[in-house]
Design an enzyme around this catalytic site. Structure first.
Site, PDB file in Angstrom:
ATOM      1  CB  CYS A 110      -1.635  -3.273   2.674  1.00 11.16           C
ATOM      2  SG  CYS A 110      -3.336  -3.144   3.215  1.00 11.16           S
ATOM      3  CD  GLU A 133      -6.038 -11.630   0.433  1.00 17.27           C
ATOM      4  OE1 GLU A 133      -6.548 -12.750   0.245  1.00 17.27           O
ATOM      5  OE2 GLU A 133      -6.460 -10.584  -0.091  1.00 17.27           O
ATOM      6  CD  GLU A 172      -0.698  -0.071  -0.690  1.00 13.31           C
ATOM      7  OE1 GLU A 172      -0.825  -1.179  -0.110  1.00 13.31           O
ATOM      8  OE2 GLU A 172      -1.583   0.438  -1.393  1.00 13.31           O
ATOM      9  CB  CYS A 180      -1.199   1.751   3.293  1.00 10.15           C
ATOM     10  SG  CYS A 180      -1.180  -0.044   3.498  1.00 10.15           S
TER      11      CYS A 180
END
Ligand code: THU
Length: 135
Positions: free
Chosen positions: A53, A44, A55, A89
């Site tokens: 993310c 983040e 993934e 994702c």
């Protein structure tokens, strides 16, 4: 490498997530066709929209190792129930395998899908789109 071990890898990397804003820690472990495992966690940022993310972080790590064919991805979070990958994702994963097994674990619960179930109609606009191929 079985799914249990892949989930263990995802759980371990979830603990390294940089998630001070949401508190939602996500780990992803990609099992490649060659048996190698590539992990990533969410990263983040104070400028929220820059968040990456787990993934996509795992995909970037694999690509940097020269690996682009995958069998499965395990996702582990510190949430109450398993979640599927976000829409962005799903599209990124679809670049590399439509029959990918997606297994997600949280709160002692587990869910499993194929990527084709989660994203039946990915964007595949360009002629050279390699999704679903296993080169
Ligand atoms: N997140 C992931 O890492 N993967 C997903 O598929 C959805 C959401 C992260 C982004 C953010 O850091 C946190 O979870 C809350 O949305």
């Amino acid at each position: 490498m079985d799914l249990e071990r892949l989930i263990d890898e995802a759980r371990a990397v979830s603990e390294k997530a940089h998630a001070p804003y949401s508190g939602f820690q996500v780990g992803a472990a990609l099992l490649a066709e060659d048996g190698s495992v590539h992990v990533g966690c969410n990263v983040e940022n104070a400028s929220y929209g820059l968040t990456v993310c787990a993934e996509r972080s795992a995909v970037a790590s694999a690509i940097a190792q020269g690996v682009k064919s995958f069998r499965a991805v395990a996702i582990v979070t510190n949430g109450e129930r398993p979640v599927g990958p976000c829409g962005a994702c799903r599209q990124v994963l679809a670049e590399f395998a439509s029959d990918l097994i997606v297994v997600s674990e949280a709160g002692g619960l587990r869910k499993q899908w194929t990527l084709g179930e989660l994203l039946p109609s990915p964007f595949e606009g360009l002629p050279e789109w390699p999704g679903g191929q296993h080169d």
